[in-house]
Write an enzyme that holds these catalytic residues in place. Structure first.
Site, PDB file in Angstrom:
ATOM      1  N   ASP A   1     -18.844  34.523 -18.650  1.00 35.18           N
ATOM      2  CA  ASP A   1     -18.754  35.606 -17.675  1.00 35.18           C
ATOM      3  C   ASP A   1     -20.112  36.086 -17.193  1.00 35.18           C
ATOM      4  O   ASP A   1     -20.206  36.809 -16.222  1.00 35.18           O
ATOM      5  CB  ASP A   1     -17.978  36.797 -18.250  1.00 35.18           C
ATOM      6  CG  ASP A   1     -18.545  37.274 -19.583  1.00 35.18           C
ATOM      7  OD1 ASP A   1     -19.604  36.749 -19.996  1.00 35.18           O
ATOM      8  OD2 ASP A   1     -17.935  38.152 -20.205  1.00 35.18           O
TER       9      ASP A   1
ATOM     10  N   GLU B   1      10.645  -3.438  -0.869  1.00 33.20           N
ATOM     11  CA  GLU B   1      10.001  -3.527   0.437  1.00 33.20           C
ATOM     12  C   GLU B   1       9.377  -4.914   0.643  1.00 33.20           C
ATOM     13  O   GLU B   1       9.409  -5.459   1.756  1.00 33.20           O
ATOM     14  CB  GLU B   1       8.904  -2.466   0.559  1.00 33.20           C
ATOM     15  CG  GLU B   1       9.424  -1.044   0.727  1.00 33.20           C
ATOM     16  CD  GLU B   1       8.323   0.002   0.653  1.00 33.20           C
ATOM     17  OE1 GLU B   1       8.647   1.194   0.746  1.00 33.20           O
ATOM     18  OE2 GLU B   1       7.142  -0.387   0.499  1.00 33.20           O
TER      19      GLU B   1
ATOM     20  N   THR C   1      11.336   8.956   3.732  1.00 37.95           N
ATOM     21  CA  THR C   1      12.372   9.252   2.743  1.00 37.95           C
ATOM     22  C   THR C   1      11.815   9.449   1.341  1.00 37.95           C
ATOM     23  O   THR C   1      12.364  10.210   0.549  1.00 37.95           O
ATOM     24  CB  THR C   1      13.419   8.115   2.723  1.00 37.95           C
ATOM     25  OG1 THR C   1      12.764   6.888   2.380  1.00 37.95           O
ATOM     26  CG2 THR C   1      14.080   7.975   4.070  1.00 37.95           C
TER      27      THR C   1
ATOM     28  N   GLU D   1       1.328   4.274   1.129  1.00 35.40           N
ATOM     29  CA  GLU D   1       0.702   5.177   2.085  1.00 35.40           C
ATOM     30  C   GLU D   1       0.932   6.646   1.734  1.00 35.40           C
ATOM     31  O   GLU D   1       0.133   7.508   2.084  1.00 35.40           O
ATOM     32  CB  GLU D   1       1.237   4.913   3.507  1.00 35.40           C
ATOM     33  CG  GLU D   1       0.875   3.562   4.085  1.00 35.40           C
ATOM     34  CD  GLU D   1       1.876   2.485   3.697  1.00 35.40           C
ATOM     35  OE1 GLU D   1       1.737   1.363   4.190  1.00 35.40           O
ATOM     36  OE2 GLU D   1       2.795   2.776   2.892  1.00 35.40           O
TER      37      GLU D   1
ATOM     38  N   ASP E   1     -17.695  31.301 -24.677  1.00 35.87           N
ATOM     39  CA  ASP E   1     -18.504  32.468 -24.974  1.00 35.87           C
ATOM     40  C   ASP E   1     -17.689  33.373 -25.898  1.00 35.87           C
ATOM     41  O   ASP E   1     -16.459  33.260 -25.963  1.00 35.87           O
ATOM     42  CB  ASP E   1     -18.825  33.185 -23.660  1.00 35.87           C
ATOM     43  CG  ASP E   1     -19.810  34.321 -23.845  1.00 35.87           C
ATOM     44  OD1 ASP E   1     -20.573  34.288 -24.822  1.00 35.87           O
ATOM     45  OD2 ASP E   1     -19.803  35.245 -23.010  1.00 35.87           O
TER      46      ASP E   1
ATOM     47  N   ILE F   1       0.860  -1.189   0.000  1.00 36.62           N
ATOM     48  CA  ILE F   1       0.000   0.000   0.000  1.00 36.62           C
ATOM     49  C   ILE F   1       0.898   1.242   0.000  1.00 36.62           C
ATOM     50  O   ILE F   1       1.653   1.449   0.946  1.00 36.62           O
ATOM     51  CB  ILE F   1      -0.912   0.024   1.246  1.00 36.62           C
ATOM     52  CG1 ILE F   1      -1.926  -1.117   1.176  1.00 36.62           C
ATOM     53  CG2 ILE F   1      -1.651   1.356   1.334  1.00 36.62           C
ATOM     54  CD1 ILE F   1      -2.814  -1.210   2.384  1.00 36.62           C
TER      55      ILE F   1
ATOM     56  N   ASN G   1       8.008  -0.509  -3.712  1.00 35.29           N
ATOM     57  CA  ASN G   1       7.227  -1.631  -3.177  1.00 35.29           C
ATOM     58  C   ASN G   1       7.920  -2.971  -3.373  1.00 35.29           C
ATOM     59  O   ASN G   1       7.785  -3.883  -2.543  1.00 35.29           O
ATOM     60  CB  ASN G   1       5.847  -1.689  -3.850  1.00 35.29           C
ATOM     61  CG  ASN G   1       4.908  -0.620  -3.328  1.00 35.29           C
ATOM     62  OD1 ASN G   1       5.260   0.155  -2.454  1.00 35.29           O
ATOM     63  ND2 ASN G   1       3.725  -0.551  -3.897  1.00 35.29           N
TER      64      ASN G   1
END
Length: 918
Positions: free
Chosen positions: A643, A712, A742, A289, A331, A287, A709
């Protein structure tokens, strides 16, 4: 109320029947009756839609899919005795939610815009006497007085009118004021009835009385407000995509977590609680985060950069929506054009003069054959300029502090005043020399205005200006080289052809004529027919609302970016097409559809028409809304500019509503997502470029975040498949250190990356294209991610090798284990330094773009190195994050790591995108 019913009851009926329908009279209501009606109909105010409760607006920032996942994961961690982990996850949600809430609260400028459009006080007839009341107490049946400069407080039928001109641009977008008279004429398009006044418009000239038939939310103004309020806010594409991405990541993370939970139970033989914590660690690893806070901060940076480019964004996610815009519904008046009627040419039978200079600014000059000419140098020009200046009720006050001059009158007459000044005429001195004796005011039937002036002791001069067709027929003579003689049939036909040629170019013409008569007491009794007969034709002035100077390049850039621009205006078909072709918006073959034609079209016919070159003219507010809605049904991402009040429903409905900050009504600003502080269409192009860059940068830091990831998750995978023989090389708190510590600032640096040079040469992003694509996943997981994982695990085994492995088992605790996990964390941090540098460009060399050109990234790199250093040397923190002090040799290795990785990626880019480097 239904438009046809309004016409039947209040416009087409005789005024006596209007009194009867409203149970009123020319003397208005009694105070007692007005009080009863106030109870019955309510106050004459525009009710705003109920705003979202403050606590709901606050809490919605903490209840996204990703936030809910982190709340639950944090709770589970706390219940599993991983208190630090749970608190860290909750802090992520709290910080991100507070930041999102504060940023949007600061960006939005919610105002009570609708009520501000109505006047504060109005003069009414109550009990047969004039009385000033608060406009909110005006009721149907009230007779009120209108004077030049007044805002109209209610929808009303005229009772009397003298030279009345009503500026309806806030409702119709039409830059030229409408003449209002007692006689009913349905006119062309909505709000064109000659004897009806509408709430929110302004009386620019003349005066009169009117009887109110609708107030508050029952007015046309109120109906537009209701249409705007009833339109629900649409979910931005980025919000939808982030929701989808969160669901994808959540599903992946939970699936992996469940698999590893059972694997830990049955392969490693972990007890239930320990297996659950292990699985939770895998979920945390997958995940990102830091994704939500990084996206939020990146969008906030985009908002700040866009503000410097004169575009104020009220909601963060609107930044990215601009980047995928495929169609801009624009416009005309005040957006593509300057909203300043300007004289371009003066034509006489003998000469054509060019008028230079823009708008109401008193600059420029009159030229003939490229040479400046003053009005005294040519007798025909002399007389024409005199008529333009003297047969005129408008004053132009000089501009203050670099702003626009103040116009006391109509834009058309103001353009004649400025033209006279450019010719060198002193209007005040002229009016002293030739004082006005009488005025024959303009009306919509004869379409002329005349003034009678003292010419000398024995003569007076009648000066007339008006539409060409209605003035030329009153002329029997012509001035040529200062001499007056009968007008020939050929000269009359020649003038008609010239006028037709100007009209075909979208220019409005105004004819100038005069005659000199004996000065006597009968001047005040002279009829209009007699005064405006046997005139001397002098010439024409041609005018238009000119395009903004910067619009040409802006339109060209939109076309290069494959963005269509569709003009949607309340102006005439001829004027709309002329402007569109002139600025390069469309070709001459574009189809022009009027509001009446649009009304008769089926939904299928409109969808087909919108696929080609098309311009919409004389459209009503609900039709603008319908155009935007149909474009969205065609799969377009629509930006709508405007406008006026008439633009508000379309602004609200569009994917991105863009209001003009200087000339825009508060209603339009309230409905819009973005406000241009300089009213410059070119600022939209700059904002679109910024929006595209923001999305590209989100992808860049998504690649960057997802890459981490893999290293990790890889330690947990090795631990699992080794049956626990390889002690866990990375702890859950170390994973959070990477995701929330980090990685964060370097990722934000990517959010500030300058747009790639070719960003506006690419077509808009396909709305079905997602943030997380296959190439992105391959790059993040199979290339950058695997390399980082290999280096991180290499560091882990190298530390163990230095301490006797493989002769001794891998350390499961103690100093060696802590040093090994510290090196794994350091290896991931420093490979991410290389990763963030590599992610800065997709195709071109980072050295070509400038290695140090993005200072924010380098600030982030310095921060993550310092943070990692603090984690490794601070005793109290070491125990929480399972780190220890490293030697200088370890630091040397870590600092060298990014260099080969950057060079490797540079080599890959050179091989794949060699042409981009040239």
């Amino acid at each position: 109320m239904d438009e046809n019913k309004v016409r039947e009851l209040y416009a087409a009926n005789d005024i006596s029947e209007v009194y009867q329908n409203l149970e009123s009279s020319e003397n208005g209501l009694t105070s007692a009756e007005a009080a009863k009606r106030l109870q019955k109909y309510g106050t004459n105010t525009i009710k705003k839609a109920e705003a979202e409760a403050g606590w709901k607006a606050f809490l919605k920032n903490f209840t996204s899919m990703m936030a809910i996942l982190l709340w639950v994961a944090g709770l589970i961690a706390i219940l599993s005795d991983s208190v630090e982990l749970g608190i860290a996850m909750w802090l992520v949600n709290i910080i991100n939610g507070l930041f999102s809430w504060w940023q949007e609260r600061a960006a939005k400028r919610a105002t009570d815009a609708l009520n501000q459009m109505l006047p504060t006080y109005v003069q009414v007839l109550r009990d047969g006497k004039k009385k000033q009341i608060d406009s909110k107490h005006l009721v149907p049946g009230d007779v009120f007085i209108v004077q030049a400069g007044d805002a109209i407080p209610a929808d009303a039928r005229l009772i009397s009118a003298t030279s009345m001109q009503i500026d309806q641009s806030a409702l119709t977008g039409e830059s030229v004021p409408e003449s209002k008279v007692l006689k009913y004429d349905p006119g062309e398009g909505k709000y064109a009835e000659s004897n009806l006044l509408y709430s929110g418009t302004i009386c620019s000239a003349g005066n009169g009385r009117a009887i109110a038939y609708a107030t508050g939310m029952k007015t046309e103004f109120g109906q537009i407000a209701r249409l705007t309020q009833n339109e629900e806010d649409t979910e931005s594409p980025l919000t939808a995509e982030l929701s989808r991405l969160t669901k994808q990541i959540t599903l992946i993370a939970l699936t992996i977590g469940v698999i590893f939970f059972f694997a830990a139970l049955f392969i490693v033989k972990y007890p239930f609680a320990k297996a659950f914590i292990f699985a939770l660690g895998m979920i945390v690893a997958f995940i990102p985060e830091g994704l939500l806070p990084t996206v939020t901060l990146s969008l906030a940076q985009g908002v700040r950069r866009m503000a410097k480019k004169h575009a104020l964004v009220k909601e963060l996610n609107s930044v990215e929506t601009l980047g995928e815009t495929t169609v801009i519904c624009s416009d005309k008046t005040g957006t593509l054009t300057q909203n300043q009627m300007t004289i371009h040419y003066i034509w006489t039978l003998k000469n054509t003069f060019k008028v230079t200079g823009d708008g109401y600014v008193n600059n420029g000059q009159i030229e003939m054959n490229g040479q400046r000419i003053f009005y005294e140098q040519n007798p025909d020009l002399h007389r024409l300029v005199q008529i333009a200046a003297m047969d005129n009720d408008t004053e132009v006050e000089p501009a203050k502090d670099g702003g626009k001059p103040k116009i006391l009158g109509t834009p058309t007459e103001a353009s004649l005043v400025i033209m006279s000044q450019k010719a060198g005429l002193d209007i005040k001195r002229l009016l002293v020399k030739y004082p006005r004796l009488r005025e024959l005011p303009f009306d919509s039937e004869r379409k002329r205005m005349s003034t009678i002036h003292r010419w000398n002791d024995t003569e007076a001069i009648i000066m007339t200006k008006g539409s060409f067709s209605d003035t030329i027929k009153q002329c029997s003579q012509v001035m040529v080289d200062g001499k007056v003689r009968p007008m020939t049939a050929d000269e009359r036909e020649h003038a008609k052809r010239v006028n037709a040629d100007y009209a075909a170019k979208g220019l409005r013409s105004m004819a100038m004529a005069y005659k000199i008569i004996p000065k006597n007491d009968d001047l005040q009794k002279m009829s209009i027919e007699e005064a405006e007969s046997d005139l001397v034709f002098v010439g024409l002035t041609t005018m238009s609302d000119p395009p903004r100077p910067e619009i040409y390049d802006a339109v060209k850039r939109c076309h290069q970016a494959k963005i269509r621009i569709i003009m949607v205006t309340g102006d005439s078909k001829l004027t709309a097409k002329s402007v569109a072709v002139q600025i390069g918006l469309t070709s001459d073959q574009a189809r022009v559809i009027s509001g009446n034609e649009l009304e008769a079209m089926s939904d299928h016919e409109l969808r087909e028409a919108l696929k080609g070159e098309v311009i919409f003219a004389r459209v009503a507010p609900e039709q603008k809304y319908k155009i935007v809605k149909t474009l969205q049904e065609n799969g377009e991402v629509v930006a709508s500019t405007g406008d006026g009040v008439n633009d508000a429903p379309a602004l609200k409905k569009a994917d991105i509503g863009i209001a003009m900050g200087m000339t825009g009504t508060d209603v339009a600003k309230d409905a819009a997502n973005m406000i241009l502080t300089d009213d410059n269409f070119a600022s939209i192009v700059a904002a679109i470029e910024e929006g595209r860059a923001v999305y590209a940068n989100i992808r860049k830091f998504l690649t960057y975040i997802l890459t981490s990831n893999v290293p990790e998750a890889f330690p947990s995978i090795l631990f699992l498949f080794s049956g626990g023989a390889i002690p866990l090389p990375l702890t859950i708190m170390q994973i959070l250190t990477i995701d929330l510590g980090t990685d964060m600032l370097p990722a934000l640096g990517l959010g500030a990356e300058a747009a790639d040079p070719d960003v506006m040469s690419q077509p808009p992003r396909d709305r079905n294209e997602h943030l997380m694509t296959r190439p992105l996943l391959l790059k993040a997981f199979l290339m950058y991610g695997l390399i980082s994982a290999a280096i991180a695990m290499g560091a882990y085994f190298f530390v163990n090798y230095q301490n006797g492995w493989p002769m001794h088992a891998l350390a499961a605790n103690g100093f060696v284990y802590i040093r090994a996990t510290t090196m794994v964390l350091g290896a991931i941090v420093f490979t991410q330094i290389a990763n963030v540098i590599n992610c800065r460009t997709n195709k071109t060399s980072v050295f070509k773009k400038g290695l140090f050109s993005n200072k924010n990234i380098w600030y982030g790199i310095v921060f993550e190195i310092i943070l990692y250093f603090i984690l490794t040397v601070t005793p109290g923190i070491q125990s929480v994050f399972n780190t220890t002090t490293l030697g200088w040799q370890d630091w040397l290795v870590l600092f060298i790591l990014p260099i080969p990785l950057v060079l490797l990626e540079e080599g890959r880019k050179w091989l794949v995108y060699h042409k981009q480097w040239n």
